[in-house]
Design a protein around this motif. Structure first.
Motif, PDB file in Angstrom:
ATOM      1  N   CYS A   1      77.487  72.840  11.440  1.00  0.00           N
ATOM      2  CA  CYS A   1      77.689  73.216  12.847  1.00  0.00           C
ATOM      3  C   CYS A   1      78.676  74.377  12.967  1.00  0.00           C
ATOM      4  CB  CYS A   1      78.197  72.020  13.643  1.00  0.00           C
ATOM      5  SG  CYS A   1      76.982  70.702  13.872  1.00  0.00           S
ATOM      6  N   VAL A   2      79.720  74.341  12.162  1.00  0.00           N
ATOM      7  CA  VAL A   2      80.716  75.420  12.192  1.00  0.00           C
ATOM      8  C   VAL A   2      80.066  76.736  11.779  1.00  0.00           C
ATOM      9  CG1 VAL A   2      82.833  76.290  11.122  1.00  0.00           C
ATOM     10  CG2 VAL A   2      82.682  73.887  11.802  1.00  0.00           C
ATOM     11  N   ARG A   3      79.265  76.709  10.723  1.00  0.00           N
ATOM     12  CA  ARG A   3      78.601  77.926  10.264  1.00  0.00           C
ATOM     13  C   ARG A   3      77.619  78.448  11.306  1.00  0.00           C
ATOM     14  NH1 ARG A   3      77.160  76.083   4.033  1.00  0.00           N
ATOM     15  NH2 ARG A   3      79.275  76.349   3.173  1.00  0.00           N
ATOM     16  N   SER A   4      76.904  77.513  11.939  1.00  0.00           N
ATOM     17  CA  SER A   4      75.907  77.907  12.940  1.00  0.00           C
ATOM     18  C   SER A   4      76.556  78.501  14.177  1.00  0.00           C
ATOM     19  CB  SER A   4      75.051  76.694  13.333  1.00  0.00           C
ATOM     20  OG  SER A   4      74.355  76.179  12.215  1.00  0.00           O
ATOM     21  N   SER A   5      77.817  78.153  14.435  1.00  0.00           N
ATOM     22  CA  SER A   5      78.511  78.656  15.624  1.00  0.00           C
ATOM     23  C   SER A   5      79.087  80.053  15.413  1.00  0.00           C
ATOM     24  CB  SER A   5      79.645  77.700  16.010  1.00  0.00           C
ATOM     25  OG  SER A   5      80.665  77.721  15.021  1.00  0.00           O
ATOM     26  N   ASN A   6      78.955  80.562  14.186  1.00  0.00           N
ATOM     27  CA  ASN A   6      79.484  81.889  13.839  1.00  0.00           C
ATOM     28  C   ASN A   6      80.977  82.014  14.112  1.00  0.00           C
ATOM     29  OD1 ASN A   6      76.966  83.024  12.976  1.00  0.00           O
ATOM     30  ND2 ASN A   6      76.362  83.241  15.132  1.00  0.00           N
ATOM     31  N   THR A   7      81.690  80.928  13.920  1.00  0.00           N
ATOM     32  CA  THR A   7      83.142  80.929  14.068  1.00  0.00           C
ATOM     33  C   THR A   7      83.758  80.352  12.793  1.00  0.00           C
ATOM     34  OG1 THR A   7      83.072  78.747  15.123  1.00  0.00           O
ATOM     35  CG2 THR A   7      83.099  80.685  16.579  1.00  0.00           C
ATOM     36  N   SER A   8      85.051  80.599  12.609  1.00  0.00           N
ATOM     37  CA  SER A   8      85.746  80.047  11.450  1.00  0.00           C
ATOM     38  C   SER A   8      86.421  78.738  11.831  1.00  0.00           C
ATOM     39  CB  SER A   8      86.792  81.041  10.939  1.00  0.00           C
ATOM     40  OG  SER A   8      87.756  81.293  11.949  1.00  0.00           O
ATOM     41  N   TRP A   9      86.808  77.973  10.819  1.00  0.00           N
ATOM     42  CA  TRP A   9      87.429  76.677  11.065  1.00  0.00           C
ATOM     43  C   TRP A   9      88.682  76.808  11.926  1.00  0.00           C
ATOM     44  CZ3 TRP A   9      85.523  71.937   9.606  1.00  0.00           C
ATOM     45  CH2 TRP A   9      84.433  71.950   8.712  1.00  0.00           C
ATOM     46  N   ASP A  10      89.487  77.805  11.651  1.00  0.00           N
ATOM     47  CA  ASP A  10      90.763  77.909  12.376  1.00  0.00           C
ATOM     48  C   ASP A  10      90.598  78.378  13.817  1.00  0.00           C
ATOM     49  OD1 ASP A  10      90.047  80.492  11.844  1.00  0.00           O
ATOM     50  OD2 ASP A  10      91.807  80.957  10.605  1.00  0.00           O
ATOM     51  N   GLU A  11      89.396  78.793  14.182  1.00  0.00           N
ATOM     52  CA  GLU A  11      89.130  79.186  15.571  1.00  0.00           C
ATOM     53  C   GLU A  11      88.716  78.005  16.440  1.00  0.00           C
ATOM     54  OE1 GLU A  11      87.293  83.448  15.957  1.00  0.00           O
ATOM     55  OE2 GLU A  11      86.342  82.467  14.230  1.00  0.00           O
ATOM     56  N   LEU A  12      88.399  76.895  15.799  1.00  0.00           N
ATOM     57  CA  LEU A  12      87.925  75.725  16.539  1.00  0.00           C
ATOM     58  C   LEU A  12      89.052  74.729  16.748  1.00  0.00           C
ATOM     59  CD1 LEU A  12      84.573  75.253  14.606  1.00  0.00           C
ATOM     60  CD2 LEU A  12      84.801  76.023  16.973  1.00  0.00           C
ATOM     61  N   THR A  13      89.070  74.087  17.909  1.00  0.00           N
ATOM     62  CA  THR A  13      90.070  73.060  18.190  1.00  0.00           C
ATOM     63  C   THR A  13      89.645  71.747  17.550  1.00  0.00           C
ATOM     64  OG1 THR A  13      89.005  72.319  20.225  1.00  0.00           O
ATOM     65  CG2 THR A  13      90.554  74.178  20.397  1.00  0.00           C
ATOM     66  N   LEU A  14      90.586  70.822  17.439  1.00  0.00           N
ATOM     67  CA  LEU A  14      90.267  69.514  16.888  1.00  0.00           C
ATOM     68  C   LEU A  14      89.245  68.802  17.764  1.00  0.00           C
ATOM     69  CD1 LEU A  14      90.729  67.362  14.764  1.00  0.00           C
ATOM     70  CD2 LEU A  14      92.678  66.522  16.108  1.00  0.00           C
ATOM     71  N   ALA A  15      89.325  69.025  19.092  1.00  0.00           N
ATOM     72  CA  ALA A  15      88.370  68.398  20.005  1.00  0.00           C
ATOM     73  C   ALA A  15      86.956  68.904  19.734  1.00  0.00           C
ATOM     74  CB  ALA A  15      88.774  68.675  21.446  1.00  0.00           C
ATOM     75  N   GLU A  16      86.836  70.191  19.431  1.00  0.00           N
ATOM     76  CA  GLU A  16      85.515  70.752  19.144  1.00  0.00           C
ATOM     77  C   GLU A  16      84.969  70.214  17.820  1.00  0.00           C
ATOM     78  OE1 GLU A  16      85.571  75.162  21.216  1.00  0.00           O
ATOM     79  OE2 GLU A  16      86.868  74.803  19.466  1.00  0.00           O
ATOM     80  N   LEU A  17      85.842  70.117  16.842  1.00  0.00           N
ATOM     81  CA  LEU A  17      85.411  69.550  15.567  1.00  0.00           C
ATOM     82  C   LEU A  17      85.010  68.090  15.727  1.00  0.00           C
ATOM     83  CD1 LEU A  17      88.074  71.109  13.162  1.00  0.00           C
ATOM     84  CD2 LEU A  17      85.671  71.766  13.398  1.00  0.00           C
ATOM     85  N   ASP A  18      85.755  67.355  16.560  1.00  0.00           N
ATOM     86  CA  ASP A  18      85.415  65.955  16.816  1.00  0.00           C
ATOM     87  C   ASP A  18      84.052  65.841  17.490  1.00  0.00           C
ATOM     88  OD1 ASP A  18      87.573  64.725  15.657  1.00  0.00           O
ATOM     89  OD2 ASP A  18      88.767  64.631  17.490  1.00  0.00           O
ATOM     90  N   SER A  19      83.731  66.802  18.327  1.00  0.00           N
ATOM     91  CA  SER A  19      82.419  66.756  18.995  1.00  0.00           C
ATOM     92  C   SER A  19      81.300  66.941  17.976  1.00  0.00           C
ATOM     93  CB  SER A  19      82.331  67.835  20.070  1.00  0.00           C
ATOM     94  OG  SER A  19      82.294  69.133  19.499  1.00  0.00           O
ATOM     95  N   TYR A  20      81.535  67.790  16.979  1.00  0.00           N
ATOM     96  CA  TYR A  20      80.553  67.941  15.901  1.00  0.00           C
ATOM     97  C   TYR A  20      80.435  66.650  15.100  1.00  0.00           C
ATOM     98  CZ  TYR A  20      80.713  73.022  16.698  1.00  0.00           C
ATOM     99  OH  TYR A  20      80.639  74.277  17.248  1.00  0.00           O
TER     100      TYR A  20
END
Length: 283
Positions: A251-270
């Protein structure tokens, strides 16, 4: 066709079912390993010893367990072959050293299983043996190498820690060193957690590690009461975590963003989406 084979070391006659075309044999694999170990064989295989092969045997065993957990029959077939290769290889090393052969290994385990199951194989008293209450540990104690051992000495120190903890507890429980019911086992588990918390709060790292071990040991004891193997349970959870985290990574790769650009809430949603995806595929 059934062939009757008598074993001179046992009062039994075992029926052996033969294949219609080619009888079962380990000879092809034995010959392959012998060729690998030959002077003109594989340089890597010729360098191997019992010690250097240890890690590969352990790895193959865990890959068999993974195939079982995944209910992957094709992979199970392959991984069992890899384990069998390790066994044949170790037997070849021993044969080269003049210690024992692959046939000795097969004969020894066959003899042992017959000796430990007199209720099945002892034809001289089949009715009495079939109804007898047999003690596996008592039968083992009569065998060579077991007669002078302490009760816990038969539990290998080379086992994974969780599995060894369970085996130690099972051995002790067989002689009555166990709780009478599961309630005090729960209490002991909570008690160890509290002691771990106290050690952490006190900043005592060394004692915290000891108390953490007590927590794990008491948890394994609790699982034992519910017929759950801690090693198997943790392996299944490790596999589940790997599967779900791989989905998050996708999901992170598909979003074209890096890990450090995503919040914990967004990662939890994945992560939640990974669980939903699992349930949809299991239906």
């Amino acid at each position: 066709m059934v062939k009757q084979t008598e074993y001179s070391w046992s009062l039994v006659v075992l029926p052996i079912q033969e294949e219609e075309d080619t009888p079962f044999t380990l000879a092809p694999l034995r010959d392959v390993v012998a060729a690998l170990r030959a002077p003109d064989g594989c340089p890597w295989d010729r360098l191997q010893t019992h010690s250097t092969l240890r890690r590969y045997l352990l790895e193959e065993i865990y890959e068999v367990l993974e195939a079982i957990d995944n209910e992957d029959v094709d992979n199970l077939r392959e991984e069992l072959g890899d384990v069998l290769l390790q066994i044949v290889f170790h037997a070849r090393l021993a044969e080269e050293a003049g210690q024992f052969s692959l046939q000795d290994v097969i004969d020894d385990i066959t003899t042992k299983m017959i000796r430990r199951h007199p209720h099945v194989f002892n034809r001289t008293d089949s009715e009495g043996a079939a109804t007898a209450v047999l003690s596996w540990e008592a039968l083992k104690a009569q065998e060579r190498g077991h007669e002078r051992r302490g009760l816990l000495d038969g539990v290998s120190k080379g086992l994974p820690a969780l599995l060894r903890a369970q085996k130690l507890q099972e051995k002790a429980a067989k002689v009555g060193f166990d709780w009478d019911s599961v309630e005090p086992v729960w209490n002991k588990f909570y008690e160890e957690i509290d002691e771990f918390k106290e050690a952490v709060a006190a900043g005592d790292r060394k004692n915290a590690e000891l108390e953490a071990g007590d927590v794990l040991f008491s948890l394994i004891n609790l699982l034992r009461w519910y017929k759950i193997g801690g090693e198997n349970a943790l392996n299944r959870t490790n596999t589940k975590f790997y599967r779900r985290f791989s989905y998050v990574e996708h999901c992170v790769r598909s979003s074209n963003t890096s890990w450090d650009e995503l919040t914990l809430a967004e990662l939890d949603s994945y992560w939640d989406a990974a669980k939903v995806n699992e349930r949809s595929h299991s239906v």
